[in-house]
Every structure is written in C-alpha cells, then in structure tokens.
Scaffold this active site. Structure first.
Site, PDB file in Angstrom:
ATOM      1  N   ASP A   3      -2.688   6.267  -3.363  1.00 38.69           N
ATOM      2  CA  ASP A   3      -1.581   5.626  -2.655  1.00 38.69           C
ATOM      3  C   ASP A   3      -0.975   4.550  -3.562  1.00 38.69           C
ATOM      4  OD1 ASP A   3      -3.763   3.914  -2.455  1.00 38.69           O
ATOM      5  OD2 ASP A   3      -3.150   3.121  -0.513  1.00 38.69           O
ATOM      6  N   ASP A  58      -1.086   1.299  -3.984  1.00 38.80           N
ATOM      7  CA  ASP A  58      -1.888   0.253  -4.628  1.00 38.80           C
ATOM      8  C   ASP A  58      -3.227   0.781  -5.121  1.00 38.80           C
ATOM      9  OD1 ASP A  58      -2.750   0.543  -1.968  1.00 38.80           O
ATOM     10  OD2 ASP A  58      -3.575  -1.468  -1.916  1.00 38.80           O
ATOM     11  N   ASP A  83      -5.987   2.213  -3.836  1.00 36.51           N
ATOM     12  CA  ASP A  83      -7.318   1.983  -3.264  1.00 36.51           C
ATOM     13  C   ASP A  83      -7.815   3.230  -2.546  1.00 36.51           C
ATOM     14  OD1 ASP A  83      -5.597   1.708  -1.111  1.00 36.51           O
ATOM     15  OD2 ASP A  83      -6.518  -0.111  -0.323  1.00 36.51           O
ATOM     16  N   SER A 125       0.819  -1.221   0.000  1.00 37.19           N
ATOM     17  CA  SER A 125       0.000   0.000   0.000  1.00 37.19           C
ATOM     18  C   SER A 125       0.855   1.275   0.000  1.00 37.19           C
ATOM     19  CB  SER A 125      -0.967  -0.035   1.181  1.00 37.19           C
ATOM     20  OG  SER A 125      -1.868   1.017   1.104  1.00 37.19           O
TER      21      SER A 125
HETATM   22 MG    MG Z   1      -3.709   1.220  -0.131  1.00 38.64          MG
END
Ligand code: MG
Length: 453
Positions: free
Chosen positions: A239, A241, A243, A96
């Site tokens: 961010d 990744d 999400d 992340s």
């Molecule tokens: Mg994330």
C-alpha cells in the site's frame, strides 16, 4: 475535558491543504512536542503534500523545544523501527492507501507504537484549549537529518531470515509498490536477497499514476498479468506507506491477507516451537486452527493494528496481524511491516521448495464473505445492542462483543461492526463452505435491518 476529537483509530487523515494544511500540522507538531519534550523523528510517504506537512510539523516541534530528526521519505514501519531504537517519539506523515489528495498524521510513542488514547486526548486538549508550549529563543529545538534508516531497516529485516536459502532459490519476483514509500525499499530488498526482480510502479510519485495506492485485487491487474507473462514465482504489492503486503501466486491468483497471515504464522510457530499469536476478531478461524496444531494460544483484539501491536508487547507475543495483509513481527517492529513479511514469504518458499500456490493449498480452508449495509451513525449503538440482546437469549449461539457483535455458530461465525468513518455496518461471515458463508452473511444483514428504524 476536551470534547472535540482529532484522532481516529490511528492518527488523522484529511484532504491536503483543506483541513490538512500547514497551520493545522504545525499546531499538532507543537502540541505533541509539548507532551514529548525530547527528540522526535519525522518521516513520511511519497504524497505531494508530505514535504509541506513535514516542514510545518517540524516547525511546531522545534518551537515546543523538541529536537527533530528528519528521516526523509520512507515506509511507515521504517520510521517505527527508527523510533523504537533511537528516539523518544515519532510523527509519520501518511494517508496509507487513501486517494492521492489526502494525507495524514500518525503519532508514535517511544516504542514506535501508535500513541495511546490518553496521549491523543492530551494532544487534543493542548490543540484546542490550552496552548502548546513555545520555548524561549535559547531553548528552541535543533534540526537534524538521518539518511541511514532505509538501509538499516532493509539490512535488519534480512538478518532475521535465512538469506542464503533465499539467494539459492533464485526466485523470480514481480513487485508493485504503487509509487508509494515502498519504492525506496522493496526492489532493493529483493535484489539483496538474490531475486530476479521486475518492478512495476516502483518510481516514487505522489500522483500515484500507475494505480490506486490500495492493494486490492481490482487495482493489481497489471501485477497479476505480469506475474503470468513472466512465469514469476511470486508477485508482491504494497500500500502507499508500505506497511501491508499482498501476494500474487505463481499462477496469477490474488492471495487473501488471511492466507498470507496463516502461512507466516505456521512458519513462525514451527521455528519457535509455538508462541502467542495476536489478531483481531475479524480474521479467519484458520489462525486458531494453526495455533492449536502447535499448542499455542491466540488473543483476539478489536480491529486495528494498534490494538494488535499493544497486546503483542503487553504479553510478549510471537507474531500477530490483521486480515488485510498487515503482519506484525514484534521482535522487530511494533506495527505492520512489509519488509519483514516479504523476507518471511521468500524464506518459506525457498525452504519448503514448493510453489506458493501449493503452500497456500495446504492451509485450512475457510471462505469469508465481506458485505456492508447503510446505517445512520446515530442508530449504530442501538442496532448492535438489540442484536446482542437477541443473541444472548438463545442457547444456540455464542456472543463476542470485543468489537461490534460477533456471533459464533456451530457452522462458522458472522461479525457485525459499525464503520468508524462511514454511515455503514460491515458484516463479515466465515464458514468452510462458500454458499454457507453467503447465507450467514445475509442472516447478519437481516439482523441489522430488523432493528433499523
Ligand atoms: Mg498502510
């Protein structure tokens, strides 16, 4: 019973090629494969260690007899989307917003939701005590690839909003994916929606050369200045990744995640004539105010997107999220989703025909102060119990122990939560006045210090 734990609140994150090495990854793959015994999708973010870990996990899965579908490099929510629609389970390789040297493994179930504690404990037992299944030579899994998910994920997100209204608004947008997985989705999504797009840090790169993958204000200074220089309508950051979504208004102001949440919540409730909202105990009271306007209820959960996603599914909720820019549209994906959030924000600006700063200014005003203080791990439980005991004795305050200790006062609230990864307490306070919020945050800190030995 296995005492050792590997998984934290959602998966495991460690330093790549230290604890997070191919041997570890392969055995986790085999252990989860033993539990699933079906078709498992795998994908990950842009980190330098992702391909190495992906191949190791894949080997473990195949060895346990699972078939594996490699989805490539793509955002976490795109993998969750694919699993929910096509596969029996998924493994996501991402850390992340952590620094570039880290990586992580997240397990998701058939709905694309992070696996339950019981499943994780089963995986840990297989990892430590029992041996994962090793299939005989003629039952070893098959390996496939699927390169269509990115396109499908973008197309499906766009389908869920009024794309014509967005196209007609001809919005000027600056997007900064921080060289993370959103580099493969966000610029394309925006262009499909007819936006005039300027990209920053949208070249995928596991060294994260442009900025730290965490989209906090100090890391988004280039985005902020570009929005101002270009007179853009909106700045968007994700961010590592992709999400979470953070917005910058047309004046270059950083918009707190709570505000984005409330703005989208208002639109969702308006369009659907109300509905159930789910959030964590640490988000703004503004979420409750907006829900009340539409005669709707809010369920609060412990902190963590998994808790919100599970409650949304359990109660067939309309919308949910966290205070960090992670919004959940359960109709689409049971997890924080950046693409849908971007679509929704653009739709709101296009339909309301107002700059985003004005739309934000129309929301209920609360001021949150976020602080922290050191506390050794072995004292956390005792300190919380003592604070709860003290508050319970008063008639002045109400207590909510869903996660940590939340003290509800007439003028606002303060929440004291132990960090799961660091020897600290986090202390958030919120009222409708910034000075008052600071005062209550200090009161919260003083309660912690009072019971520290
Ligand atoms: Mg994330």
């Amino acid at each position: 019973m296995c005492k050792k734990r590997i998984f934290g609140t959602f998966g495991v994150r460690r330093e790549a090629n230290k604890e997070m090495n191919p041997e570890f990854a392969s055995k986790i793959g085999a252990s989860y494969g033993t539990v699933v015994q079906g078709t498992v999708a795998i994908g990950g973010d842009t980190r330098t260690s992702t391909p190495m870990l992906k191949h190791a996990i894949t080997a473990g899965l195949l060895s346990s007899g699972c078939d594996v579908v490699d989805l490539g490099i793509l955002p976490t929510p795109a993998i969750q989307y694919a699993v929910r629609n096509y596969y029996d389970a998924g493994i996501i390789i991402t850390a992340s917003h952590n620094p570039p040297h880290d990586n992580g493994i997240k397990l998701v179930d058939e709905y694309g939701i992070g696996t339950s504690d019981e499943t994780e404990i089963k995986v840990e037992e297989l990892y430590f005590n029992e041996k994962p299944k090793r299939a005989s030579w003629n039952e070893i899994g098959q390996y496939y690839t699927n390169n269509n998910i990115i396109n499908e994920y973008i197309t499906e997100a766009i389908k869920r909003v009024d794309s014509e209204a967005i196209k007609n608004a001809k919005l000027k947008v600056v997007v900064d994916t921080g060289s993370g997985a959103g580099s493969y989705t966000a610029p394309y999504l925006l262009r499909k929606l007819g936006c005039d797009v300027t990209t920053i840090n949208c070249q995928a790169d596991g060294h994260f050369p442009g900025r730290n993958p965490e989209p906090v204000e100090e890391n988004l200074q280039d985005l902020i200045s570009t929005v101002k220089e270009l007179n853009a309508d909106l700045g968007i950051a994700h961010d590592g990744d992709a999400d979470r979504t953070i917005c910058i208004d047309e004046l270059g102001n950083f918009i707190l995640g709570d505000k984005t949440f409330t703005l989208v919540e208002k639109a969702m409730l308006k369009e659907n004539n109300g509905g159930l909202i789910v959030t964590t105990v640490a988000t703004s009271s503004a979420i409750y105010d907006i829900a009340a306007e539409y005669n709707s209820n809010v369920i609060s959960t412990p902190v963590g997107d998994l808790n919100v996603a599970r409650k949304l599914k359990e109660h067939d909720g309309l919308f949910g999220g966290e205070e960090n820019g992670g919004l959940i549209f359960p109709d689409f994906i049971y997890g924080r989703d950046a693409a849908m959030t971007v679509c929704k924000i653009l739709e709101i600006i296009a339909k309301e025909k107002k700059p985003i700063s004005e739309l934000i200014a129309e929301l209920p005003v609360y001021h949150t102060v976020k602080t922290k203080t050191p506390c050794p791990d072995n004292q956390k439980e005792k300190v919380m119990a003592k604070i709860a005991e003290e508050i319970e004795k008063t008639t002045e305050y109400k207590l909510d122990t869903t996660d940590g200790v939340k003290i509800l006062r007439n003028d606002g609230w303060v929440i004291i939560r132990p960090s799961g990864t660091e020897p600290i307490f986090r202390c958030f306070a919120e009222t409708d006045n910034i000075e008052k919020s600071k005062e209550i945050a200090n009161w919260g800190l003083s309660l912690i210090k009072k019971y520290l030995e």
